[in-house]
Design an enzyme around this catalytic site. Structure first.
Site, PDB file in Angstrom:
ATOM      1  N   LYS A   7       0.872  -1.175   0.000  1.00  0.00           N
ATOM      2  CA  LYS A   7       0.000   0.000   0.000  1.00  0.00           C
ATOM      3  C   LYS A   7       0.907   1.222   0.000  1.00  0.00           C
ATOM      4  CE  LYS A   7      -3.786   2.391   2.345  1.00  0.00           C
ATOM      5  NZ  LYS A   7      -3.101   3.711   2.387  1.00  0.00           N
ATOM      6  N   GLY A  45       5.718   3.652  10.659  1.00  0.00           N
ATOM      7  CA  GLY A  45       4.914   4.861  10.718  1.00  0.00           C
ATOM      8  C   GLY A  45       4.615   5.281  12.137  1.00  0.00           C
ATOM      9  N   SER A  46       3.498   5.966  12.304  1.00  0.00           N
ATOM     10  CA  SER A  46       3.161   6.559  13.597  1.00  0.00           C
ATOM     11  C   SER A  46       2.675   5.517  14.585  1.00  0.00           C
ATOM     12  CB  SER A  46       2.081   7.624  13.411  1.00  0.00           C
ATOM     13  OG  SER A  46       0.843   7.019  13.051  1.00  0.00           O
ATOM     14  N   GLY A  89      -1.325   5.142  14.112  1.00  0.00           N
ATOM     15  CA  GLY A  89      -1.699   4.365  12.937  1.00  0.00           C
ATOM     16  C   GLY A  89      -1.258   2.922  13.035  1.00  0.00           C
ATOM     17  N   GLY A  90      -0.031   2.720  13.514  1.00  0.00           N
ATOM     18  CA  GLY A  90       0.481   1.364  13.644  1.00  0.00           C
ATOM     19  C   GLY A  90      -0.285   0.550  14.668  1.00  0.00           C
ATOM     20  N   GLU A 117       7.104  -0.771  13.077  1.00  0.00           N
ATOM     21  CA  GLU A 117       8.072   0.121  13.726  1.00  0.00           C
ATOM     22  C   GLU A 117       7.347   1.440  13.925  1.00  0.00           C
ATOM     23  OE1 GLU A 117      10.738   3.317  13.040  1.00  0.00           O
ATOM     24  OE2 GLU A 117      11.614   1.845  11.678  1.00  0.00           O
ATOM     25  N   CYS A 132      13.704   7.880  12.064  1.00  0.00           N
ATOM     26  CA  CYS A 132      13.159   7.156  13.213  1.00  0.00           C
ATOM     27  C   CYS A 132      14.211   6.958  14.291  1.00  0.00           C
ATOM     28  CB  CYS A 132      12.590   5.817  12.781  1.00  0.00           C
ATOM     29  SG  CYS A 132      13.651   4.870  11.680  1.00  0.00           S
ATOM     30  N   GLU A 168       7.603  10.999  21.115  1.00  0.00           N
ATOM     31  CA  GLU A 168       8.371  11.451  19.953  1.00  0.00           C
ATOM     32  C   GLU A 168       7.782  12.718  19.345  1.00  0.00           C
ATOM     33  OE1 GLU A 168      10.101   9.464  15.840  1.00  0.00           O
ATOM     34  OE2 GLU A 168       8.106   8.878  16.537  1.00  0.00           O
TER      35      GLU A 168
END
Length: 504
Positions: A182, A239-240, A243-244, A263, A300, A389
């Site tokens: 995606k 990603g965030s 969202g993750g 991650e 990251c 973060e």
């Protein structure tokens, strides 16, 4: 060479458009239209991937290795066009895109070499003992086998190395698993041209068409459909945290739960020990500032927190970092959304009475300026939000009274991708007290370096305890990452006629 995207999805060897479109939001240059992904495309891609698995998953390792190498060749053949569209979409400088392309092709070739050796299969055999009493023992052998189709979500901050043909895709293909990507809407044109390179490699090597598909953009239902599709057997994500975690929960709630290798973020703290601080505090402060600024802080592994002893030497470290940050110009961020989130993160720090601004700057639009804050160890431990973060060039100095304070603070940390120790020989005793705590908190521990950037080598671990990643026993970088998409299968008393391929 100028690249103009056509804006279509790649589904099992065919470029497919949809009725709805979205526009890219480039940092520079012209915006382009891209087809919006749909649930129907997810179904088609997953079904094609499952069909391809019965061929691709059982090919000789040499064939898969050649496929990975041809993908790398096809990416390099499009080098100038990739740099052109990549810099336009992301605002990243040319040198960064060129380096990231080299990392992407390098890891494809590294994985090809690795699977040729066969060691990743971890083959073990226990010979039969027909005369054992009171019961005979059969011959048993075990080998790692590919798990099936894998879904990969492209990352916003690495349009090449963590996206369409990045580490998750390369690892899954090396393992023998077809991939459905995606694409990230921050760089759809870059995703498209990389998909063209993979498509060309499929045609040149005669791979099954469904071994790779790219679905661009799409609403949230597209990502949901992808992770919940019954033919998808694992998910790779960078990603965030928000969202993750949402995707992780969807994977766990499936009728057949599947592994989610996410991650999700890290503040990557640095511990500055006293002897090193006295000997070279100014140099270390300047070095930290450079690491914070690299890529506008959008790595990251960006070291967002420095744990520094109180006193004059610590003040010198902070002053050196502040001076270096003041001299830095604002930088373009990857997306408008990331720039807005950075501004919100700065506002959160500004609203805390316990936090002292050391050096601040204004950020507007898609540009970000550096910021530096300072807080006591006790205030830091009392306010969990200070350990969250902030994606961008923002640093927080946490002042401690001594080694015991450092150990207490380290024990209060959540999981991290990296933790750094800056030390001299005279700091060995203090470092020894910290190490047992740090190794429980991070996937990679560095001494006298800065963590920004990750080496793609056999020994690398890019992962860590939650929330740095959702599976602390895995890595998303390095050859060990291939193991995420394999599972062990034991074979008992197999006849010679069935001992073929990797089982032989």
């Amino acid at each position: 060479m100028t690249f103009t995207p056509h804006g279509k999805h790649l589904i099992a060897g065919e470029w497919v458009g949809t009725d709805s479109t979205f526009s890219s939001e480039p940092a520079t240059g012209e915006a382009h239209k891209f087809s919006v992904g749909t649930v129907d495309l997810v179904n088609r891609a997953a079904e094609a991937a499952e069909e391809a698995f019965w061929t691709y998953g059982y090919l000789p390792r040499e064939k898969r290795a050649e496929f990975l190498e041809v993908i790398a060749d096809e990416i390099e053949a499009r080098a100038d066009a990739i740099t052109q569209i990549g810099t336009e979409e992301t605002g990243l400088p040319t040198g960064r895109l060129q380096g990231e392309r080299g990392r992407t092709t390098g890891q494809l070739r590294l994985f090809a070499d690795h699977i040729r050796k066969g060691e990743y299969l971890d083959r073990r055999t226990d010979a039969a003992q027909p005369d054992r009493k009171p019961a005979a023992r059969p011959e048993i052998r075990v080998i790692q086998r590919p798990i099936g189709p894998v879904a990969v979500f492209g990352a916003s901050n690495f349009p090449l190395a963590f996206s369409t043909a990045g580490g998750d895709t390369a690892a899954a293909l090396a393992a023998g698993c077809p991939v459905v990507v995606k694409g990230h809407s921050a760089h759809p044109g870059t995703g498209e041209i990389i998909a063209e390179a993979i498509h060309a490699a499929i045609e040149k090597t005669g791979m099954p068409k469904g071994v790779f598909s790219l679905i661009q953009g799409g609403r949230r239902d597209v990502g949901t459909a992808l992770v919940q599709h019954p033919l998808i057997k694992a998910v790779g994500f960078t990603g965030s945290l928000g969202g993750g975690r949402a995707l992780f929960d969807l994977c766990a709630q499936r009728p057949e739960p599947i592994p989610f290798f996410g991650e999700l973020g890290s503040v990557n703290p640095m511990f500055v020990l006293p002897e090193a601080l006295t000997a070279r505090g100014t140099t270390m402060g300047e070095g930290w500032a450079g690491s914070l600024l690299m890529g506008a802080g959008q790595f990251c592994t960006n070291p967002g927190i420095a744990v520094v002893p109180e006193g004059a030497e610590g003040d010198g470290f902070v002053e050196a970092a502040s001076t270096a940050l003041k001299a830095a110009a604002n930088q373009v961020m990857l997306t408008d959304g990331i720039a807005k989130a950075y501004q919100d993160g700065k506002a959160r720090f500004d609203s805390r009475n316990s936090v002292r601004p050391v050096m601040t700057s204004e950020s507007s639009g898609r540009e970000a300026g550096p910021n530096l804050y300072e807080v006591s160890a006790s205030a830091f431990l009392e306010d969990h939000t200070l350990a969250e973060e902030v994606f961008g060039p923002l640093g927080l100095v946490v002042r401690v009274k001594g080694t015991d304070d450092m150990v207490r603070l380290a024990k209060g940390l959540e999981g991290q991708l990296t933790i750094t120790v800056l030390m001299d020989d005279g700091d060995t005793e203090a470092a020894s007290k910290l190490m047992p705590v740090l190794e429980r908190k991070a996937g990679r521990i560095l001494v006298n370096g800065f963590p920004t950037g990750v080496e793609v080598v056999d020994s690398m671990v890019h992962g860590g305890p939650y929330p740095a990643s959702t599976n602390f026993g895995a890595t998303s970088v390095g050859t060990l990452s291939i193991r995420r998409f394999l599972r062990p299968v034991s074979f008992q008393n197999l006849p010679e006629a069935l001992l073929t391929g990797d089982l032989a």
